[in-house]
Design a protein around this motif. Structure first.
Motif, PDB file in Angstrom:
ATOM      1  N   LEU A 122      39.800  51.342  32.038  1.00  0.00           N
ATOM      2  CA  LEU A 122      38.469  51.297  31.426  1.00  0.00           C
ATOM      3  C   LEU A 122      37.489  50.515  32.288  1.00  0.00           C
ATOM      4  CD1 LEU A 122      36.598  51.834  29.018  1.00  0.00           C
ATOM      5  CD2 LEU A 122      37.521  49.783  27.941  1.00  0.00           C
ATOM      6  N   THR A 123      37.979  49.413  32.850  1.00  0.00           N
ATOM      7  CA  THR A 123      37.125  48.619  33.731  1.00  0.00           C
ATOM      8  C   THR A 123      36.644  49.447  34.917  1.00  0.00           C
ATOM      9  OG1 THR A 123      38.302  46.595  33.122  1.00  0.00           O
ATOM     10  CG2 THR A 123      37.002  46.533  35.137  1.00  0.00           C
ATOM     11  N   ARG A 124      37.559  50.202  35.497  1.00  0.00           N
ATOM     12  CA  ARG A 124      37.200  51.034  36.647  1.00  0.00           C
ATOM     13  C   ARG A 124      36.198  52.119  36.252  1.00  0.00           C
ATOM     14  NH1 ARG A 124      38.725  55.658  38.956  1.00  0.00           N
ATOM     15  NH2 ARG A 124      40.127  56.130  37.233  1.00  0.00           N
ATOM     16  N   LEU A 125      36.438  52.774  35.095  1.00  0.00           N
ATOM     17  CA  LEU A 125      35.537  53.839  34.639  1.00  0.00           C
ATOM     18  C   LEU A 125      34.179  53.280  34.242  1.00  0.00           C
ATOM     19  CD1 LEU A 125      38.006  55.991  32.488  1.00  0.00           C
ATOM     20  CD2 LEU A 125      37.157  56.476  34.789  1.00  0.00           C
ATOM     21  N   ILE A 150      36.309  36.317  30.720  1.00  0.00           N
ATOM     22  CA  ILE A 150      36.578  36.195  32.152  1.00  0.00           C
ATOM     23  C   ILE A 150      37.047  37.507  32.761  1.00  0.00           C
ATOM     24  CG2 ILE A 150      39.048  35.582  32.184  1.00  0.00           C
ATOM     25  CD1 ILE A 150      38.416  33.303  34.047  1.00  0.00           C
ATOM     26  N   PHE A 151      37.657  38.385  31.950  1.00  0.00           N
ATOM     27  CA  PHE A 151      38.258  39.594  32.508  1.00  0.00           C
ATOM     28  C   PHE A 151      37.233  40.470  33.224  1.00  0.00           C
ATOM     29  CE2 PHE A 151      39.896  43.870  32.614  1.00  0.00           C
ATOM     30  CZ  PHE A 151      41.237  43.716  32.901  1.00  0.00           C
ATOM     31  N   GLU A 169      34.724  42.307  38.247  1.00  0.00           N
ATOM     32  CA  GLU A 169      33.542  42.624  39.048  1.00  0.00           C
ATOM     33  C   GLU A 169      33.548  41.864  40.365  1.00  0.00           C
ATOM     34  OE1 GLU A 169      28.659  42.646  38.515  1.00  0.00           O
ATOM     35  OE2 GLU A 169      29.972  42.359  36.785  1.00  0.00           O
ATOM     36  N   LYS A 170      33.918  40.568  40.300  1.00  0.00           N
ATOM     37  CA  LYS A 170      33.983  39.769  41.525  1.00  0.00           C
ATOM     38  C   LYS A 170      35.059  40.304  42.470  1.00  0.00           C
ATOM     39  CE  LYS A 170      32.201  35.257  40.024  1.00  0.00           C
ATOM     40  NZ  LYS A 170      31.256  35.134  41.150  1.00  0.00           N
ATOM     41  N   ALA A 171      36.208  40.657  41.912  1.00  0.00           N
ATOM     42  CA  ALA A 171      37.294  41.168  42.750  1.00  0.00           C
ATOM     43  C   ALA A 171      36.909  42.491  43.398  1.00  0.00           C
ATOM     44  CB  ALA A 171      38.561  41.349  41.899  1.00  0.00           C
ATOM     45  N   ALA A 172      36.204  43.341  42.640  1.00  0.00           N
ATOM     46  CA  ALA A 172      35.771  44.624  43.182  1.00  0.00           C
ATOM     47  C   ALA A 172      34.805  44.439  44.348  1.00  0.00           C
ATOM     48  CB  ALA A 172      35.117  45.460  42.087  1.00  0.00           C
ATOM     49  N   ASN A 173      34.053  43.327  44.313  1.00  0.00           N
ATOM     50  CA  ASN A 173      33.104  43.033  45.400  1.00  0.00           C
ATOM     51  C   ASN A 173      33.708  42.158  46.490  1.00  0.00           C
ATOM     52  OD1 ASN A 173      31.034  44.473  44.109  1.00  0.00           O
ATOM     53  ND2 ASN A 173      30.454  42.680  42.877  1.00  0.00           N
ATOM     54  N   GLY A 174      35.013  41.861  46.376  1.00  0.00           N
ATOM     55  CA  GLY A 174      35.679  41.048  47.388  1.00  0.00           C
ATOM     56  C   GLY A 174      35.375  39.574  47.291  1.00  0.00           C
ATOM     57  N   MET A 207      47.685  30.509  42.452  1.00  0.00           N
ATOM     58  CA  MET A 207      46.233  30.696  42.456  1.00  0.00           C
ATOM     59  C   MET A 207      45.606  30.086  43.705  1.00  0.00           C
ATOM     60  SD  MET A 207      43.412  29.537  39.606  1.00  0.00           S
ATOM     61  CE  MET A 207      43.479  27.807  40.083  1.00  0.00           C
ATOM     62  N   ASN A 208      46.158  28.979  44.156  1.00  0.00           N
ATOM     63  CA  ASN A 208      45.624  28.313  45.340  1.00  0.00           C
ATOM     64  C   ASN A 208      45.790  29.163  46.596  1.00  0.00           C
ATOM     65  OD1 ASN A 208      44.436  25.940  46.592  1.00  0.00           O
ATOM     66  ND2 ASN A 208      46.454  25.603  47.528  1.00  0.00           N
ATOM     67  N   LYS A 209      46.767  30.093  46.546  1.00  0.00           N
ATOM     68  CA  LYS A 209      47.002  30.959  47.695  1.00  0.00           C
ATOM     69  C   LYS A 209      46.208  32.259  47.606  1.00  0.00           C
ATOM     70  CE  LYS A 209      51.724  29.239  48.413  1.00  0.00           C
ATOM     71  NZ  LYS A 209      53.149  29.593  48.467  1.00  0.00           N
ATOM     72  N   THR A 210      45.551  32.481  46.460  1.00  0.00           N
ATOM     73  CA  THR A 210      44.821  33.727  46.247  1.00  0.00           C
ATOM     74  C   THR A 210      43.341  33.469  46.432  1.00  0.00           C
ATOM     75  OG1 THR A 210      46.474  34.436  44.625  1.00  0.00           O
ATOM     76  CG2 THR A 210      44.357  35.577  44.613  1.00  0.00           C
ATOM     77  N   SER A 211      42.686  34.299  47.182  1.00  0.00           N
ATOM     78  CA  SER A 211      41.244  34.134  47.383  1.00  0.00           C
ATOM     79  C   SER A 211      40.463  35.231  46.710  1.00  0.00           C
ATOM     80  CB  SER A 211      40.908  34.106  48.884  1.00  0.00           C
ATOM     81  OG  SER A 211      41.344  35.302  49.504  1.00  0.00           O
ATOM     82  N   ALA A 212      40.709  36.454  47.053  1.00  0.00           N
ATOM     83  CA  ALA A 212      39.962  37.574  46.476  1.00  0.00           C
ATOM     84  C   ALA A 212      40.829  38.806  46.484  1.00  0.00           C
ATOM     85  CB  ALA A 212      38.669  37.826  47.251  1.00  0.00           C
ATOM     86  N   GLY A 213      40.429  39.770  45.664  1.00  0.00           N
ATOM     87  CA  GLY A 213      41.171  41.024  45.601  1.00  0.00           C
ATOM     88  C   GLY A 213      40.233  42.133  45.244  1.00  0.00           C
ATOM     89  N   THR A 214      40.716  43.351  45.305  1.00  0.00           N
ATOM     90  CA  THR A 214      39.873  44.490  44.964  1.00  0.00           C
ATOM     91  C   THR A 214      40.573  45.365  43.950  1.00  0.00           C
ATOM     92  OG1 THR A 214      40.812  45.747  46.795  1.00  0.00           O
ATOM     93  CG2 THR A 214      38.760  44.571  47.223  1.00  0.00           C
ATOM     94  N   ILE A 215      39.766  46.004  43.129  1.00  0.00           N
ATOM     95  CA  ILE A 215      40.300  46.956  42.162  1.00  0.00           C
ATOM     96  C   ILE A 215      40.524  48.269  42.876  1.00  0.00           C
ATOM     97  CG2 ILE A 215      39.772  48.242  40.061  1.00  0.00           C
ATOM     98  CD1 ILE A 215      38.299  45.890  39.037  1.00  0.00           C
ATOM     99  N   THR A 216      41.727  48.782  42.752  1.00  0.00           N
ATOM    100  CA  THR A 216      42.059  50.038  43.431  1.00  0.00           C
ATOM    101  C   THR A 216      41.957  51.212  42.483  1.00  0.00           C
ATOM    102  OG1 THR A 216      44.392  49.687  42.929  1.00  0.00           O
ATOM    103  CG2 THR A 216      43.583  48.874  45.038  1.00  0.00           C
TER     104      THR A 216
END
Length: 447
Positions: free
Chosen positions: A78-81, A284-285, A290-295, A438-447
């Motif tokens: 749903l987030t992607r759509l 937060i979801f 949205e932030k992850a989709a934008n890197g 979490m400290n090792k994670t910076s950003a991600g993208t929605i595929t």
């Protein structure tokens, strides 16, 4: 006033503004929910049965794991759509919800037919009509998030706030009608009333988005992606559901009736500490997605949420440290429950640990990052297995050394205090591991 609110919105930003709006709406509803949990339930449910409410709830949730997994998968799709404004495909996807729910409901009825009687016997409950009510409550409760997630992804937080406010009176009215007839059955009737109302109201709130013409959605690529996500969420649901069911059942089965009832009443207060965390997790979801989709880095949202929730939990725990016994004594049958005042601040601390886990997982899910499951699922599986080995050692006579069984019995392994220590240690390990990850994670993208 409108100008003031607009300035406040601008100053806080969208994330904190919508979180504040939802928090206020949900807390208005929680005034009625507090009346239900702190007065109505203990008034009608006998102390010998009160401790069975939580394991029954977890059993209901366990039955609905397939639907809950479908709801989580739906949320990610749903987030992607929603980001792409593909409402025609969204409509087709929601139609699939009804078909899947019908299939899962049939399977749950078959499973409950064989499993539920034995489970009720284990937790010392005799109620023949409870089975169908539990199934109905679990499935309606599992389906409702599919619709509220649609409001979440489309950032219809105003509509969600209205649902939160009106849903509580619906639950209260249902319980006031049903609980005098049969207390525990009436409790689950009330549990089903709110999500049923949420489904109907959400459809109305989404009528504009769903008024478009349905478009083809189920391509081979979508089916593969959806199946992969569903398998992931189903596995998480089974493992998490198993550990929560075992924990709740052990607390009921191994503790005396009054101890399990005292634990239940303590959780009515400690769950107040989930109010802010639940609101922030819901908000937060979509922002993290949205932030992850934008890197962009999603960690600042989690850190700010953790700090705000830490202050909230501390402010709630302090009064119970000094006045907890007096507060619990004011409840129906409070003279029996006031001795368990010490467990309220302890449980608030455990709840804060679980909020760390919830914020981390919500953010990872929103970004379609699932690598953490490699260590998360083994931890979740180890805990209930350990609980069963320790508290069920009587069933293993002749298999485990007699000295081990004698040691566990001598050290009062079945006390509420011991169980809280187990919960604390387990959640502290999970929370600290989440912070390291979490400290090792910076950003991600929605595929």
């Amino acid at each position: 006033m409108r100008v003031f609110l607009e300035k406040l919105h601008t100053r806080l930003g969208d994330f904190w503004w919508y979180s504040l709006m939802l928090f206020c709406a949900c807390r208005a509803a929680d005034l009625l929910n507090a009346f239900v949990g702190l007065w109505l339930v203990p008034k009608y449910v006998d102390p010998t049965e009160l401790g069975a409410v939580m394991p029954l709830t977890q059993f209901a949730n366990f039955l609905a794991i397939p639907v809950a997994a479908f709801a989580n998968t739906f949320r990610n799709e749903l987030t992607r759509l929603s980001i792409g404004k593909e409402f025609g495909k969204l409509k087709t996807l929601m139609r699939g919800v009804f078909v899947a729910t019908a299939i899962f409901l049939f399977l749950a009825i078959v499973v409950a037919r064989f499993v539920l009687p034995a489970f009720l016997e284990r937790i010392r409950i005799v109620e023949g009509s409870l089975g169908l009510v539990i199934i109905a409550a679990s499935f309606v409760g599992a389906v409702a998030p599919i619709y509220t997630n649609a409001l979440q992804a489309l950032k219809k937080f105003k509509a969600q706030s209205i649902l939160s406010i009106v849903g509580a009176p619906v639950r209260l009215i249902a319980m006031l009608i049903a609980m005098p007839i049969r207390a525990i059955t009436g409790y689950f009737v009330g549990q089903a009333a709110t999500p049923a109302f949420s489904i109907a109201a959400s459809v109305l709130a989404l009528r504009k988005e769903l008024s478009v013409k349905a478009e083809p959605y189920w391509t081979n690529d979508v089916i593969r992606r959806f199946s992969k996500l569903f398998a992931i969420f189903a596995l998480i649901g089974i493992v998490d559901g198993f550990y929560l069911l075992v924990e709740a059942t052990v607390l009921r089965q191994r503790l005396p009736d009054i101890d399990s009832a005292g634990y239940y009443m303590a959780t009515r207060f400690s769950e107040i500490s989930t109010f802010l965390a639940a609101t922030l997790s819901f908000t937060i979801f979509s922002f993290a997605a949205e932030k992850a989709a934008n890197g962009e880095d999603t960690r600042p949202l989690v850190v700010k949420s953790l700090l705000a929730n830490a202050c909230f939990c501390l402010a709630l725990a302090i009064p119970f440290i000094f006045f907890g016994k007096t507060i619990l004594s004011l409840l129906p049958n409070g003279d029996q429950y006031s001795a368990y005042w010490w467990s309220v601040p302890w449980l608030i601390g455990i709840t804060y640990l679980t909020s760390i886990i919830a914020f981390f997982i919500t953010t990872e899910f929103s970004a379609n990052r699932f690598a953490f499951l490699k260590w998360y699922l083994p931890l979740d599986l180890a805990y209930p297995v350990l609980l069963l080995l320790i508290t069920g050692h009587g069933y293993l006579s002749g298999i485990i050394p007699a000295q081990w069984s004698e040691f566990l019995t001598t050290h009062n392994i079945y006390s509420l205090r011991t169980m809280l220590w187990w919960m604390t240690i387990f959640n502290a390990i999970k929370a600290s591991t989440c912070l390291v990850a979490m400290n090792k994670t910076s950003a991600g993208t929605i595929t």
